[in-house]
Design a protein around this motif. Structure first.
Motif, mmCIF file in Angstrom:
data_model
loop_
_atom_site.group_PDB
_atom_site.id
_atom_site.type_symbol
_atom_site.label_atom_id
_atom_site.label_comp_id
_atom_site.label_asym_id
_atom_site.label_seq_id
_atom_site.Cartn_x
_atom_site.Cartn_y
_atom_site.Cartn_z
ATOM 1 N N UNK A 1 0.852 -1.186 0.120
ATOM 2 C CA UNK A 1 -0.076 -0.059 0.140
ATOM 3 C C UNK A 1 1.131 1.438 0.162
ATOM 4 N N UNK A 2 0.533 2.186 -0.968
ATOM 5 C CA UNK A 2 1.343 3.556 -1.015
ATOM 6 C C UNK A 2 0.535 4.587 -1.476
ATOM 7 N N UNK A 3 0.796 5.764 -0.963
ATOM 8 C CA UNK A 3 0.000 6.993 -1.242
ATOM 9 C C UNK A 3 0.784 8.143 -1.878
ATOM 10 N N UNK A 4 0.260 8.971 -2.462
ATOM 11 C CA UNK A 4 1.025 9.903 -3.283
ATOM 12 C C UNK A 4 0.689 11.336 -2.713
ATOM 13 N N UNK A 5 1.667 12.258 -2.455
ATOM 14 C CA UNK A 5 1.385 13.405 -1.979
ATOM 15 C C UNK A 5 1.762 14.437 -3.053
ATOM 16 N N UNK A 6 1.273 15.658 -3.587
ATOM 17 C CA UNK A 6 1.588 16.422 -4.667
ATOM 18 C C UNK A 6 1.731 17.875 -3.972
ATOM 19 N N UNK A 7 2.799 18.561 -4.271
ATOM 20 C CA UNK A 7 3.162 20.034 -3.922
ATOM 21 C C UNK A 7 3.032 20.774 -4.982
ATOM 22 N N UNK A 8 2.337 21.857 -5.192
ATOM 23 C CA UNK A 8 2.398 22.883 -6.073
ATOM 24 C C UNK A 8 3.044 23.994 -5.565
ATOM 25 N N UNK A 9 4.311 24.011 -5.811
ATOM 26 C CA UNK A 9 5.035 25.348 -5.263
ATOM 27 C C UNK A 9 4.994 26.434 -6.099
ATOM 28 N N UNK A 10 6.007 27.418 -5.925
ATOM 29 C CA UNK A 10 6.068 28.709 -6.560
ATOM 30 C C UNK A 10 6.988 28.281 -7.792
ATOM 31 N N UNK A 11 8.298 27.366 -7.517
ATOM 32 C CA UNK A 11 9.047 27.110 -8.634
ATOM 33 C C UNK A 11 8.837 25.735 -9.177
ATOM 34 N N UNK A 12 8.130 24.863 -8.690
ATOM 35 C CA UNK A 12 8.194 23.483 -9.094
ATOM 36 C C UNK A 12 6.884 22.882 -8.792
ATOM 37 N N UNK A 13 6.529 21.781 -9.129
ATOM 38 C CA UNK A 13 5.513 20.614 -8.627
ATOM 39 C C UNK A 13 6.376 19.369 -8.327
ATOM 40 N N UNK A 14 6.099 19.081 -7.244
ATOM 41 C CA UNK A 14 6.833 17.766 -6.637
ATOM 42 C C UNK A 14 5.768 16.718 -6.393
ATOM 43 N N UNK A 15 6.131 15.548 -6.459
ATOM 44 C CA UNK A 15 5.377 14.396 -6.047
ATOM 45 C C UNK A 15 6.163 13.384 -5.199
ATOM 46 N N UNK A 16 5.618 12.760 -4.334
ATOM 47 C CA UNK A 16 6.193 11.709 -3.508
ATOM 48 C C UNK A 16 5.349 10.676 -3.213
ATOM 49 N N UNK A 17 5.794 9.204 -3.358
ATOM 50 C CA UNK A 17 4.965 8.097 -3.253
ATOM 51 C C UNK A 17 5.516 7.313 -2.078
#
Length: 451
Positions: A1-17
């Motif tokens: 089981x795993x989950x994704x987090x998305x971060x819409x920043x000022x300079x980038x979009x980042x994703x972590x699983x």
């Protein structure tokens, strides 16, 4: 089981699983650009979608159990009723509508005289109305909501965290009646749900859950979810978040509070100071080398108030505030260290202000944000604050959203306890630079910034 987090920043979009034990299984990032024109700051919402599609394709190794999204606090756009953008995204620090604050305060002085800041979303919504946008035909959509709608295929609710700077009443958990006095139809504003609530599902059946703003996301990633524990996010700017059982009231308007998903409040504030000023003062410099040199050299007899632009929001509100330096900075090392000391002083002043409002005394501070890569800076902040600072293993707002997604909207604190790990603790060494700190605060007062 795993989950994704998305971060819409000022300079980038980042994703972590991340998995249930907190292990990071995959990461991805894509750059973002914006447009600045004086006090205006905009981004193209389509750029978010393109970047999100790219990072999700990279981290989705198998079907995740859920996704949650954070974004910069107060960033929004207008869409048509079908969810198509009709304006650019107006960013969190866009100050075009600062003069509208008085109009908002006049509509409900008891509510907004100490809780509305000029760069928040609500003044900019009024500015768009004045520019001719009819809200009867449009919807106010925060950046995280826009991306969530893209993922599930239809417009979605927003969350209490992203709705705060749009004027949402967190006590009543409703859009305020004073919107009528401002000529703002409630039909233009989304339904509001608690963070963690399911907003819809992707075509593959993955739940997309309501997120929180980036400062709150970093706080989750740090595990700072109990009274006395604080999170300090240092990147381009500085954001502090903590926990209180009771709502803190700040007559100066510098401190505001989000709702804690588990109950209680998340007080804090966002400063206009931060590491962003280093690229302006030291263009092209090797900051890692300067950090090593600063560690060897130690403190200097100079301090810079490191504003990234005119105006301060926290720990005091001073639209007229400007950057200044006390003492001599004859070379790059002195310039660098003076900035580091200035940020640490602002942090100390912020915690002192929060305690005067009734916040629990600071027991520990978790450090997150891009500036945590500076080893000397971390130790300096511990020394100035006089408390241990913790460096989380994954100091990333996207990771905080993976934790929120894993919570499924229940027991976020317990979920963070299982998933969040501290990588290192720095103890204060007793050098708090008290005399220079006193001179710095006196200069702020002399300039009328804390009046």
């Amino acid at each position: 089981m795993a989950w994704i987090g998305l971060d819409l920043g000022t300079q980038s979009v980042r994703a972590v699983l991340a998995d249930a034990k907190g292990a990071v299984l995959a990461r991805a990032t894509r750059p973002l650009t914006g447009r600045r024109d004086g006090v205006r700051h905009e981004q193209n919402p389509q750029d978010w979608l393109d970047a999100v599609d790219a990072v999700l394709a990279e981290v989705t190794l198998a079907r995740p159990e859920g996704i949650a999204i954070c974004s910069t606090s107060g960033t929004f756009l207008l869409t048509d009723r079908a969810g198509r953008p009709v304006t650019p995204a107006l960013m969190y620090d866009d100050a075009r509508a600062a003069a509208r604050r008085d109009q908002i305060v006049d509509a409900d002085p008891d509510r907004w005289s100490t809780s509305m800041q000029p760069t928040w979303a609500l003044p900019k919504i009024l500015e768009l109305v004045a520019d001719g946008y009819d809200l009867a035909d449009h919807r106010v959509v925060h950046s995280a909501d826009f991306v969530a709608a893209h993922l599930v295929g239809h417009p979605v609710a927003t969350d209490t965290s992203h709705a705060l700077k749009t004027g949402y009443d967190l006590n009543a958990e409703a859009w305020p009646a004073a919107f009528d006095k401002l000529g703002l139809p409630l039909t233009a504003f989304p339904e509001v749900v608690r963070p963690g609530a399911e907003l819809g599902r992707t075509p593959d059946g993955v739940p997309v859950r309501a997120g929180m703003t980036d400062g709150c996301a970093a706080q989750i990633a740090a595990g700072a979810l109990a009274p006395g524990a604080w999170n300090s996010v240092l990147g381009t700017t500085l954001v502090l978040k903590g926990v209180s059982n009771e709502l803190l009231t700040d007559p100066t308007g510098a401190v505001y509070s989000h709702r804690h998903p588990d109950g209680g409040w998340l007080p804090g504030g966002a400063s206009s100071t931060g590491a962003g000023v280093l690229t302006e003062l030291l263009p092209g410099a090797d900051l890692a080398a300067l950090d090593r040199a600063a560690r060897a050299n130690g403190p200097v007899d100079a301090v810079s108030y490191p504003l990234t632009k005119t105006g301060e929001r926290f720990p005091f509100v001073a639209p007229q505030a400007e950057r200044f330096t006390l003492g001599s900075t004859p070379d790059d090392l002195h310039v660098y260290t003076a900035v580091l000391q200035g940020v640490a002083f602002i942090e100390r002043l912020a915690f002192e202000h929060l305690e005067t409002l009734g916040a629990d005394p600071v027991r520990s501070v978790s450090l997150t944000g891009g500036a945590t890569r500076g080893g000397y800076w971390n130790q300096l902040r511990a020394d100035v604050l006089g408390v241990p600072v913790e460096l989380p293993a994954v100091p990333d707002p996207a990771y905080g959203m993976a934790v929120l997604a894993a919570s499924g909207g229940t027991d976020l604190t317990g979920t963070a306890r299982r998933m969040v790990r501290v990588d290192h603790v720095l103890e204060p060494r007793g050098n708090r630079l008290d005399d220079l700190y006193g001179d710095f605060v006196a200069e702020l007062d002399h300039r009328g910034y804390r009046a």
